[in-house]
Every structure is written in structure tokens, then in C-alpha cells.
Design a protein around this motif. Sequence first.
Motif, PDB file in Angstrom:
ATOM      1  N   ASP A 134      12.352  -9.150  -0.150  1.00  0.00           N
ATOM      2  CA  ASP A 134      11.531  -9.747   0.907  1.00  0.00           C
ATOM      3  C   ASP A 134      10.728  -8.677   1.646  1.00  0.00           C
ATOM      4  O   ASP A 134       9.533  -8.826   1.889  1.00  0.00           O
ATOM      5  N   SER A 135      11.394  -7.546   1.960  1.00  0.00           N
ATOM      6  CA  SER A 135      10.723  -6.511   2.750  1.00  0.00           C
ATOM      7  C   SER A 135       9.546  -5.898   1.991  1.00  0.00           C
ATOM      8  O   SER A 135       8.587  -5.421   2.589  1.00  0.00           O
ATOM      9  N   VAL A 136       9.620  -5.938   0.666  1.00  0.00           N
ATOM     10  CA  VAL A 136       8.526  -5.391  -0.149  1.00  0.00           C
ATOM     11  C   VAL A 136       7.446  -6.451  -0.366  1.00  0.00           C
ATOM     12  O   VAL A 136       6.245  -6.174  -0.287  1.00  0.00           O
ATOM     13  N   ALA A 137       7.876  -7.680  -0.621  1.00  0.00           N
ATOM     14  CA  ALA A 137       6.912  -8.761  -0.839  1.00  0.00           C
ATOM     15  C   ALA A 137       6.029  -8.953   0.397  1.00  0.00           C
ATOM     16  O   ALA A 137       4.843  -9.249   0.288  1.00  0.00           O
ATOM     17  N   ARG A 138       6.591  -8.741   1.577  1.00  0.00           N
ATOM     18  CA  ARG A 138       5.822  -8.887   2.818  1.00  0.00           C
ATOM     19  C   ARG A 138       4.694  -7.873   2.924  1.00  0.00           C
ATOM     20  O   ARG A 138       3.765  -8.038   3.704  1.00  0.00           O
ATOM     21  N   LEU A 139       4.815  -6.772   2.177  1.00  0.00           N
ATOM     22  CA  LEU A 139       3.748  -5.763   2.187  1.00  0.00           C
ATOM     23  C   LEU A 139       2.561  -6.210   1.329  1.00  0.00           C
ATOM     24  O   LEU A 139       1.564  -5.517   1.227  1.00  0.00           O
ATOM     25  N   GLY A 140       2.726  -7.349   0.640  1.00  0.00           N
ATOM     26  CA  GLY A 140       1.646  -7.848  -0.207  1.00  0.00           C
ATOM     27  C   GLY A 140       1.717  -7.328  -1.636  1.00  0.00           C
ATOM     28  O   GLY A 140       0.769  -7.471  -2.401  1.00  0.00           O
ATOM     29  N   VAL A 141       2.852  -6.719  -1.995  1.00  0.00           N
ATOM     30  CA  VAL A 141       3.014  -6.199  -3.366  1.00  0.00           C
ATOM     31  C   VAL A 141       3.188  -7.364  -4.328  1.00  0.00           C
ATOM     32  O   VAL A 141       3.893  -8.326  -4.032  1.00  0.00           O
ATOM     33  N   GLU A 142       2.491  -7.307  -5.470  1.00  0.00           N
ATOM     34  CA  GLU A 142       2.696  -8.322  -6.511  1.00  0.00           C
ATOM     35  C   GLU A 142       3.973  -7.937  -7.254  1.00  0.00           C
ATOM     36  O   GLU A 142       4.066  -6.841  -7.808  1.00  0.00           O
TER      37      GLU A 142
END
Length: 252
Positions: free
Chosen positions: A51-59
Motif C-alpha cells: 500500500d505504501s508503495v502503491a500510494r506513490l503512484g508506482v505501477e
Amino acid sequence: MLTTPAPKPQTDTTKPVFRRALLKISGEGFCPPGGFGIHARELSAVAGEIDSVARLGVELAVVVGGGNLIRGASFSRELGIHLATADYMGMLGTVINALALQEALEALGHVTRVQSALTISRVCEPFIRRRCLTHMLKGRIVILAAGTGNPHVTTDSCAALRAAELQAEVLLKATKVDGVYDSDPARNAAARLLGDLTYDAVIDQRLRVMDVSAVDVCQQHKVPIIVFNLFRAGTMRRIFLGEPIGTRVGFP
Ligand code: UDP
């Protein structure tokens, strides 16, 4: 869950250093060390890190392992069943993990898809490269299940192959230790954590990064690998913010 709309995750406006990534989570990420099955605490910790990475907009595409349920080779030996059958059972185990992870991520408000290399049309989509890319471009987290769909290989090989075909900028291999060591840290307290490595060093010295064939695929397709500790909260996000954490393979 699909029935109750989850809150939309707030976007983190910090700029990540990788835009598209392939994350490999071993089955051991879903249970306490040395344990078996899927445990609520570990499942929600893994989902929180993603979640913490997906929130950065990473695909993100996530390859899940299944060692917490079945490892083909040992299962085959213990039960005296054909290795290929045991491997298919292992692949089905990864589907179980994928469905659990999907629920945990959706509870955090993410839109996800599970794509399986073995067709199980009632519970997930088949893996289709272009469709997977479309999901990722739309911000959906794609969980890749059933490995390659072929026996005699592991989900590490799957992770390398998918990273190459999805043109991921990095393959993140989550483990229970801080990276790759010059000897087994579980047996040798003086084991040294290795920092930057070349693909050749990993292959020639048989360092335990991933299967040799998986490292070879990454080398051929110029996919760098980062091996890091999944159980240190916040590590994944720090990697995407550019901190040189863990063992990095194939970086210029
Ligand atoms: N497996 C397989 N083909 C694949 C991926 C996995 O046969 O492409 C089987 C194999 O039996 C393996 C099991 O699925 O032992 C679980 O995967 P893996 O050992 O890679 O899980 P991890 O160690 O990452 O938890």
C-alpha cells in the motif's frame, strides 16, 4: 471485499525513483518465521507495505510464492508423488495466497486484479500480458498467481520473466533477511551483508539471490534486482524514495 466500497487510498505526492516494478513476495511473507499457512498479522503487514508503495503512484505487479503452503520438491519427496503433480499443487497454493492478498489490499482501498498462469476462470483472470499492463496503467495492483504455469521452476523464475515482459524498471525480491550475505546469516553470526553486485558475480559465485536461471533472465533483459527485508516496516517505501537499501544487483 467487493460488496462494501473501500475508502480510496490517499495519494502520496512524493516522487518515486521507479515508475513500474515487479515485486516478488515469497510464501514465507504470509506467516511467522518457520510457520505454515496464512496469518492475519503477516498478511496485513505485507498489504501495508505494498500500500505504501502503491500510494506513490508506482505501477505494481506482485508475484506471490507458495512456500507457506506447498513446496513441490519437498512435498513430492515426502509423499512419494510425481514432482510435476506436486509442483502443480504448489502453483495452486500461490493462487490461495494471491486471493488472500487481494482481499487485504482491497480492504485498504486499492483496485486489484489476480491473474493466474493456470486458468481458474471462476476466481481470477488468466495472465495476459497486455491486459496486465492495462490494469497497471490504470493504477490497479496486479497479483500474479500460479507462477509460470509450468512445473520444475519456481516463482523466482516467474518473477524474472514477468519483470522482463512487463518492462519493469526493477525486480524487488522480498526476503526475511536484509539482503544477500556471503554466508548463511542464520548459521554464521559473522555473515557479511553484500551491497552492490553484478549479475556475473551472483551467477559465478552462486550467491543466493534467486534461482540462477532467474538472475540470467534479469541480466539478459537488463532488469536490476533489489533483495530486501520484507519484515522491516517501511523498507519498501524507502527503496522507492531512492535509499540504497538491501543488496542491489545489476545497477550501473
Ligand atoms: N511452482 C511451479 N512452477 C512455477 C512456480 C511455482 O511448479 O512456475 C511450484 C513449485 O512446486 C514451488 C511452489 O510452486 O515449490 C511454490 O512456489 P515457490 O517455491 O517459488 O514459493 P516461495 O518459495 O516463493 O514461497
